[in-house]
Design a protein around this motif. Sequence first.
Motif, PDB file in Angstrom:
ATOM      1  N   VAL A 121       0.850  -1.195   0.000  1.00 19.57           N
ATOM      2  CA  VAL A 121       0.000   0.000   0.000  1.00 19.57           C
ATOM      3  C   VAL A 121       0.889   1.249   0.000  1.00 19.57           C
ATOM      4  O   VAL A 121       0.663   2.193  -0.777  1.00 19.57           O
ATOM      5  N   ALA A 122       1.886   1.255   0.848  1.00 17.47           N
ATOM      6  CA  ALA A 122       2.804   2.396   0.912  1.00 17.47           C
ATOM      7  C   ALA A 122       3.538   2.589  -0.413  1.00 17.47           C
ATOM      8  O   ALA A 122       3.726   3.726  -0.877  1.00 17.47           O
ATOM      9  N   HIS A 123       3.944   1.479  -1.038  1.00 18.09           N
ATOM     10  CA  HIS A 123       4.642   1.556  -2.330  1.00 18.09           C
ATOM     11  C   HIS A 123       3.752   2.175  -3.400  1.00 18.09           C
ATOM     12  O   HIS A 123       4.206   3.011  -4.204  1.00 18.09           O
ATOM     13  N   LEU A 124       2.483   1.776  -3.423  1.00 15.62           N
ATOM     14  CA  LEU A 124       1.539   2.333  -4.406  1.00 15.62           C
ATOM     15  C   LEU A 124       1.399   3.842  -4.222  1.00 15.62           C
ATOM     16  O   LEU A 124       1.318   4.599  -5.206  1.00 15.62           O
ATOM     17  N   LEU A 125       1.369   4.288  -2.982  1.00 13.31           N
ATOM     18  CA  LEU A 125       1.247   5.725  -2.708  1.00 13.31           C
ATOM     19  C   LEU A 125       2.519   6.477  -3.087  1.00 13.31           C
ATOM     20  O   LEU A 125       2.460   7.572  -3.658  1.00 13.31           O
ATOM     21  N   GLN A 126       3.677   5.903  -2.794  1.00 14.73           N
ATOM     22  CA  GLN A 126       4.944   6.547  -3.147  1.00 14.73           C
ATOM     23  C   GLN A 126       5.148   6.590  -4.660  1.00 14.73           C
ATOM     24  O   GLN A 126       5.694   7.553  -5.196  1.00 14.73           O
TER      25      GLN A 126
END
Length: 368
Positions: free
Chosen positions: A221-226
């Motif tokens: 999830v964090a990777h998708l946002l970054q």
Amino acid sequence: MKMKLAVLTGGGDCPGLNGAVKWVTKSAMDSWLSSKRSINFEVIGVTEGWRGLVDVNPEDPKSLEKYIRPLDEETVRTWDRYGGTNLGTSRTNPFNPKNDRSEILLDNIKKLGVDVVVAIGGEDTLGAAYRLHKLGVKTVGIPKTIDNDLMGTDYSLGFDTAVNVIMEEIDRLRTTAGSHSRIFVVETMGRHAGWLALHGGECSGAYIILIPEYPFNLDEVAHLLQERKGREIRYAIIVVAEGAKVAGRDEFIQSGKMDEFGHVALGGIAKYVAEEIEARTSFETRHLTLSHLQRGGTPSAHDRLMARWYGIAAVDMIINEDFGRMASLQRGEITSAPLKECIGKLKLVDIEKNYDKDRYNGRRSIIG
């Protein structure tokens, strides 16, 4: 031939319930239709769901006034315009193994002279209706649940209105999210099924949608946002169902207290996800729980129409003696399904068909 119908609403409230009661009543008592059939109906509304049929004292006028409401076409004329349930509801389970009141229920039905019980509700309410049917009481069901997870039907009352509420609230949220360049995590209802979160998120253009049927990884999830950062997009909306689970963990429980059907209150996943996103990305993140807002408001056009169709279908089923069944929508047609097949198993999101596991969102390939 005279037949007395008792109609009740059980479980969580939602828009569309009053419309269903209206059209059961109007269809049963329509004078033009009555002249063409051999049955004359009397309709009573039971207040507070199954609790009303359990707690009523048929020999006490005050108790009857509290729990039993005579219904006619004039009484229900405007009901379909309003949300909630004018009859009231409860999560009472007359077959609760810890407090079985089924004998009282059967005795009260007999004393009230009720010939058929029309139960409007979800799996729990209709499960009680099925058990009542097995004990010899004529029952008919109408599907209601904003989760839209009932088997045997493509649609349950309340779902469309709830999706519209999610969409409208997220539309409002976008203005403040964009102004402050924030990420917002929005928590919807959906204990086991992700239909509300998925459709609400799709309609509102959410970037990420997290549902109970597919456990998610916070690092992904964090990777998708970054990955999205730097595309001139100042904010992101994440929709998460209350029953969604982080991979390797159980759902978040708001309260360990169980209702009479053995359910605990879920909640808190949005707060946790927001905190974890901020810790992993340093992006300013807020959370919002829509909670009972999803149950409120006036019914959408679709829910008013479905309430009409289901109410009419319920009376048709009674006339045709199709008892122990639930009115349903299948492949665009109004029909009925055995209550036995509508309980005990939920209609969940088909991950392979409806969900993009790589992007945590709805599929972008529909045909093939």
